[in-house]
Design an enzyme around this catalytic site. Structure first.
Site, PDB file in Angstrom:
ATOM      1  N   HIS A 117       0.818  -1.215   0.000  1.00 50.40           N
ATOM      2  CA  HIS A 117       0.000   0.000   0.000  1.00 50.40           C
ATOM      3  C   HIS A 117       0.851   1.265   0.000  1.00 50.40           C
ATOM      4  CE1 HIS A 117      -3.705   2.140   0.231  1.00 50.40           C
ATOM      5  NE2 HIS A 117      -4.405   1.145   0.757  1.00 50.40           N
TER       6      HIS A 117
ATOM      7  N   ASP B  59      -2.414   2.354  -4.254  1.00 53.91           N
ATOM      8  CA  ASP B  59      -3.624   2.375  -3.446  1.00 53.91           C
ATOM      9  C   ASP B  59      -4.540   1.209  -3.813  1.00 53.91           C
ATOM     10  OD1 ASP B  59      -2.834   4.653  -2.080  1.00 53.91           O
ATOM     11  OD2 ASP B  59      -3.716   6.002  -3.576  1.00 53.91           O
TER      12      ASP B  59
END
Length: 459
Positions: free
Chosen positions: A431, A435
């Site tokens: 992450h 995203d």
């Protein structure tokens, strides 16, 4: 001038390697480019070539198979005809015998020849210490007398353990009062981890002999069969150690998130059957499901380049090429050889290259280059009957795709519930790099490519 052969650095993170074997013998004539020895580095066994021509000379204490050697440590010399070894490593031929016969004070005699002390012959023992070097004769005597030589300090000129050190240690072994044991029995008891209490229970009085130790071993085995089997410690292989280190590093460094979905693989199965039929008739290598997944994943990465990236403190590294690693199980652990420039390769070419990489992994013939430079990884557990799972990111990559089994189950297709071939897909991504929405779009593209192979076959 003698040319020094040292332990090479086979990767940026390599600090030490496990010496494999000499491919040439002491005194052999070698030419530049000849393969000289093998080294087990980070998950790969590499054959190392020599860059100078001459005669191979192995100094006293040259590494043996299995020795753990730091990068840059001296291994051997390449000399010219008539040239002697450098004085710091050229021990007289009779030095070994002198070490075995002279008194313990001789190592500090300043008149002796200067000897280069190198860690090249030291291995790492369980508690992280370096094993001392030991002469072959001393090793044999230690085995006969049941002496743990890894705990000794050598008195040889190079710090090597010699016979007198072993015999002195044997004399210091204090047995309980009234217990007399032959050297052979002592050695066998030490190797089998048989305590004196077990032996004295068998022979309360008299000298303990080999047959008494054998009886204690047999008694222990019978007890183990009657109850719980004793625990054993299995040494970690080099690959297992590196895998553990990198998996732990990945878990503590990345911000991993796993997404899962299910794809209709009916058309993909039909494609594989058609390829199998057509290629087999022409005696060509038939692409496996993994080969097909490699190809369609590369096509999806072309559409979603942020998944083909790596994190760095200076910025996001968007890789120009798509080089996909794929997990291969071997007897010594998990390897991930890398298939390069996947989008530019046909399925036929991919099938040929992956077959060679898999064979090299199983036979421990993969070179260092075959394990480096991956930008993405896939791992397939479908052959083990696994559906969804959580793969661990292979640093410094940003993501890894996990593929489950293809199983026939009821599914809605064109408004009807019919049997379809379904497969679970699991994407773990970092992450920090990407995203959730871009990662989900990539996984959805993979799902579409599995369901409709024509989308990437014609791209």
């Amino acid at each position: 001038m003698a040319y020094e052969v040292t332990m090479p650095r086979l990767g940026w993170t390599m600090e030490e390697g496990v010496f494999g074997e000499w491919l040439k013998q002491d005194g052999d004539e070698v030419k530049a480019g000849d393969l000289l020895f093998t080294v087990e580095g980070d998950k790969a066994t590499q054959e190392v070539e020599v860059f100078e021509s001459g005669i191979l000379r192995l100094p006293s204490g040259a590494p043996a198979p299995g020795d753990v050697i730091p990068v840059g440590a001296l291994l051997a010399y390449i000399v010219q005809a008539g040239e002697s070894l450098p004085e710091e490593s050229n021990l007289p031929a009779q030095l070994e015998g002198r070490e075995e016969q002279t008194s313990a004070s001789s190592p500090t005699d300043p008149s002796g020849p200067a000897v280069r002390k190198t860690p090249a012959t030291q291995a790492v023992v369980a508690d992280g210490r370096r094993e001392p070097a030991i002469s072959p004769r001393a090793r044999r005597v230690a085995g006969e007398l049941g002496v743990n030589w890894t705990q000794l300090t050598g008195s040889g000129r190079t710090g090597r353990i010699v016979e007198r050190d072993v015999r002195a240690a044997a004399e210091r072994i204090v047995e309980p009062v009234g217990v007399d044991m032959s050297p052979v029995a002592r050695r066998m008891a030490a190797e089998a981890d048989i305590s004196l209490e077990e032996l004295t229970a068998i022979r309360p009085a008299g000298r303990i002999q080999r047959e008494d130790v054998e009886a204690a071993i047999a008694s222990r085995r019978q007890g183990a069969l009657a109850g719980e089997a004793p625990s054993q410690i299995e040494s970690h292989s080099r690959i297992r150690q590196i895998t553990a280190q990198r998996m732990a590093e990945s878990a503590h460094t990345t911000a991993p998130v796993t997404l899962t979905t299910e794809a209709d693989a009916t058309e993909l199965v039909a494609l594989r059957q058609q390829l199998k039929s057509s290629y087999a008739r022409r005696r060509l290598a038939v692409p496996s499901y993994n080969d097909i997944y490699l190809k369609l994943t590369a096509a999806a990465l072309q559409e979603h380049p942020t998944l083909n990236a790596s994190w760095s403190d200076d910025g996001l590294i968007l890789h120009g090429g798509i080089h996909i690693g794929f997990a291969v199980e071997t007897d010594k652990g998990l390897l991930a050889p890398v298939l390069r420039d996947v989008p530019a390769k046909s399925l036929r070419a991919i099938a040929g290259e992956t077959a060679g990489l898999i064979e090299g992994a199983h036979q421990e013939r993969l070179g260092h280059d075959a394990m480096q430079g991956g930008t993405f990884t896939i791992t397939n557990l479908g052959m083990f009957g696994i559906d969804a799972f959580t793969p661990i990111i292979n640093l410094p990559q940003a993501a890894i795709l996990g593929i489950g089994r293809i199983v026939c189950k009821p599914a809605v297709h064109e408004g009807e519930v019919v049997p379809r071939q379904m497969v679970a897909l699991s994407l773990t991504f970092d992450h920090r790099v990407v995203d959730g929405a871009p990662a989900a779009r990539f996984l959805n593209t993979v799902r579409e490519y599995v369901s409709e192979p024509v989308l990437w076959l014609t791209s």
